[in-house]
Write a protein that holds these residues in place. Structure first.
Motif: not given
Ligand SMILES: Nc1ncnc2c1ncn2[C@@H]1O[C@H](COP(=O)(O)OP(=O)(O)OP(=O)(O)O)[C@@H](O)[C@H]1O
Ligand SMILES: [Mg+2]
Lengths: 394, 291
Positions: A66-68, A62-63
């Protein structure tokens, strides 16, 4: 050509990224940059490509970004730096109109929490992508029905999303993405919200759909087992950076660093590792024209209890055992034709470990690994299997 | 300044009074002078609309009107509301309040329609543009805290005494919840759904009409419900500037010190409020996805 290619994609969540970018160049970590600038670093110089028809899985905690990352691919999130190529065209410079057009033509997206439109019934949900392209009403109805059929939800057209179970809702989500007949499927933790049994079913179903459809799939998950199961290749991410890219087997057998090693420790390797990764090379053979006496000698000097019998071109014929060979020598046999056991279980290089174990349980001798032409490639010995299962690969 | 208003505070000699009142008067004078043609036109037009619909409603026999309303209420909001409508409107007819009730109803309905026509676009705009939000919301706060009577005063120079002025004041007083709740309803649409719509390549308008507005309907209906209630309360106050209807019955009762008559008119307003309230609430619920 690669279907998707990401080159040095960096994302800082701010409208003024200069300072954070500079600090990033200086090699500061994500946390340090956050405490100095208050800006969140999402991705750092991520590069990878996805071949046509490939399932690339992006895996990370998490974090990890990936989603980004997946949202940068269709620019739901604008990358701060770097390029993204779809079919060889840089899409980071497209204007709004062209971007909409690209999203309509190329992408289907599936979301972790399904994201079905609650005020629309199932068929209208599935039709959405075609509806906004202003397709003919009958045509899109037809397409939507086909997509629903593909995911096994015929007869649910008139139901509302909240009347369906989670697994069914995600099938609708998948159908909605498939209805527009996209080249690329983007799936952000598509199965993470489902319970384990349904989840396994959905994974299998996705793989069998993929076998027919040959889409290019970018699949996100935080579950390594899932990643290794469905990915042709896996991208491992940590703190917005790529840690390793490789086939499931490569990741298991040659982890890039301790972080990956720790990760793969707890994976059920028996389903992912195949005979190839643990086979032992053979440099001692018994040839059909050899005399029993010579073979026995070979066995004794090399301290082995059996040898595989092959033709000169390496075709597997069977196995001879030390015990039987000694008796043949005592009888004065001139060939090994009579003592060659041809009823040998064989495996191929891609046989998963779990099947090897089943064979090993019934067969006390090494198992020969052969290719399609029954040519001997190597062998599997008990010890290596156990070792592979208990440690990080080799 | 100091001569004109006698001050009790001896320190007032230190400062001249800011001429806020004069400036506002000047502004209103300026507006009336230069926009009179517009306000006159609106006034004419609205007056005709109000007159025609009132006359139309009046020309029908009350039993027919009651039946129509009862059927509408039953269809839109269920059997109970239908029955309540028959009994309530029947009582008003019996109390000899039929005519003012219809006048009030028309005022409320027309004012509400205008408030919706203004309110929904502004609500959408403030939901989609942070800039618009920052400008519109303080204005709404201002409009809502300003005592309702104050709107009546400038209404008169613009539209003259009568129903149109009342309508103007009523719309200003009743429009804020329509704007606020439209804005809220649209902002409430889950981010993931917006993302899904974007991922399929929706244009901004497609997103608005296929996703945001449909999902906001229950909230917007709650806003419209509040708008109607505010309009109803304002219409009573607006009787002071000759709006007619149930409000003027109340005023008459006050002036003649007839509490009984006052209560009759008051009850009529309550009944009208309840019918309108139930109907709009039900419409809102029917449109919510978690039915
Ligand atoms: N809109 C935003 N504004 C500021 N920071 C963001 C934003 N979206 C994501 N982040 C930050 O970017 C980083 C990556 O987030 P992301 O959502 O891509 O993680 P993830 O791997 O998809 O996690 P998860 O498994 O929880 O979905 C995190 O540290 C998050 O706090
Ligand atoms: Mg995520």
């Amino acid at each position: 050509m690669e279907k998707i290619r990401a080159v040095n994609v960096t994302k800082i969540f701010t409208s003024h990224p200069q300072r954070a970018l500079t600090l990033l160049e200086q090699g500061l970590s994500k946390d340090e940059i956050f405490s100095q600038t208050g800006q969140a670093v999402g991705l750092v110089k991520v590069s990878f490509d996805v071949g046509e028809g490939e399932i690339l899985v992006v895996m990370g905690l998490s974090g990890s970004g990936k989603s980004t990352l997946i949202r940068c691919i269709n620019r739901l999130i604008e990358p701060t730096q770097g390029q993204i190529f779809i079919d060889g065209n840089d899409i980071t410079s497209l204007d709004h109109r062209a971007l909409l057009e690209l999203r309509r033509r190329k992408f289907g997206m599936v979301f972790q929490h399904f994201a079905l439109f609650p005020q629309r019934n199932i068929i209208n949900n599935v039709e959405y992508g075609l509806e906004i392209q202003q397709m003919d009403k009958l045509f899109r109805r037809d397409k939507a029905r086909q997509a629903l059929k593909l995911v096994g939800l015929e007869g649910w057209e008139a139901a509302m999303p909240n009347q369906l179970s989670g697994g069914m809702q995600q099938r609708v989500g998948l159908a909605r993405a498939l209805a527009v007949d996209p080249d690329i499927l983007l799936m952000d933790e598509a199965f993470s919200a489902l319970d384990p049994l349904i989840r396994g079913d959905m994974q299998n179903e996705l793989m069998s759909l993929q076998a027919r459809m040959k889409k290019t799939i970018l699949f996100i998950t935080h579950d390594l087992d899932e990643a290794l199961k469905i990915g042709n290749r896996v991208v491992l991410m940590k703190d917005g950076q790529v840690v390793q890219i490789g086939t499931p087997e490569e990741i298991l057998t040659t982890p890039a660093n301790d972080y990956v090693k720790r990760f793969v420790e707890n994976v059920d390797k028996s389903k992912i590792l195949t005979a190839r990764s643990i086979l032992t090379e053979i440099n001692l053979f018994a040839y059909l024209e050899d005399q029993p006496r010579d073979i026995l000698h070979k066995m004794q000097t090399n301290k082995v209890a059996s040898l595989f019998v092959v033709k000169r071109d390496n075709t597997l014929l069977g196995i001879v055992l030390a015990e039987v060979t000694r008796q043949a020598v005592e009888r004065g046999d001139k060939t090994i034709a009579n003592i060659t056991e041809s009823q040998v279980p064989t495996v191929i290089t891609t046989t998963p470990l779990i099947q090897l174990i089943r064979v090993l349980a019934k067969w006390p001798w090494p198992i020969p690994v052969v290719d399609k032409e029954n040519k001997l490639q190597g062998m599997i010995v008990n010890q290596r299997v156990l070792k592979a299962l208990t440690k990080g690969g080799e | 300044m100091e001569n004109s208003s006698v001050s009790a505070d001896k320190w007032h000699y230190l400062t001249d009074k800011l001429p806020l009142d004069k400036e506002i008067d000047r502004l209103i004078d300026f507006l009336t002078e230069h926009f009179a043609f517009l306000t006159k036109a609106i006034s004419k037009y609205l007056e005709t609309v109000i007159e025609i619909s009132t006359q139309g409603l009046m020309s029908l026999p009350p039993w027919l009107v009651i039946t129509i309303f009862a059927i509408l209420a039953w269809r839109l909001a269920g059997r109970h509301v239908g029955i309540f409508t028959i009994l309530g409107l029947g009582l008003l007819w019996n109390l000899r309040l039929w005519e003012p009730t219809m006048e009030t109803l028309i005022l409320v309905v027309v004012a509400t329609i205008i408030a919706i026509i203004i309110g929904i676009p502004f609500g959408v705009w403030s939901a989609l543009s942070p800039m618009a939000y920052r400008i519109i919301m303080p204005i709404l706060d201002f409009m809502q805290t300003m005592p309702a009577f104050v709107y009546l005063i400038p209404a008169i120079p613009f539209f003259g005494l009568g129903a149109v002025s009342a309508m103007f004041a009523t719309v200003i007083f009743a429009v804020p919840p329509a704007i606020r709740l439209t804005c809220l309803g649209i902002k409430q649409v889950p981010k993931e759904l917006i993302e899904a719509a974007d991922a399929f390549g929706s244009t901004r308008w497609q997103k608005l009409f296929k996703l945001q507005l449909p999902l906001a309907i229950p909230t917007i209906m709650a806003g419209i419900n509040q708008t109607i209630m505010l309009a109803l309360s304002m219409v009573v106050i607006a009787a002071m500037i000759g709006a007619g209807g149930l409000g003027s019955e109340v005023w008459k009762a006050i002036q003649r010190l007839e509490p009984g008559k006052g209560f009759e008119a008051g009850i009529a307003i309550v009944i009208l409020a309840m019918i309108l309230d139930r109907i709009t609430q039900k419409i809102g619920k029917q449109n919510s996805p978690e039915r």
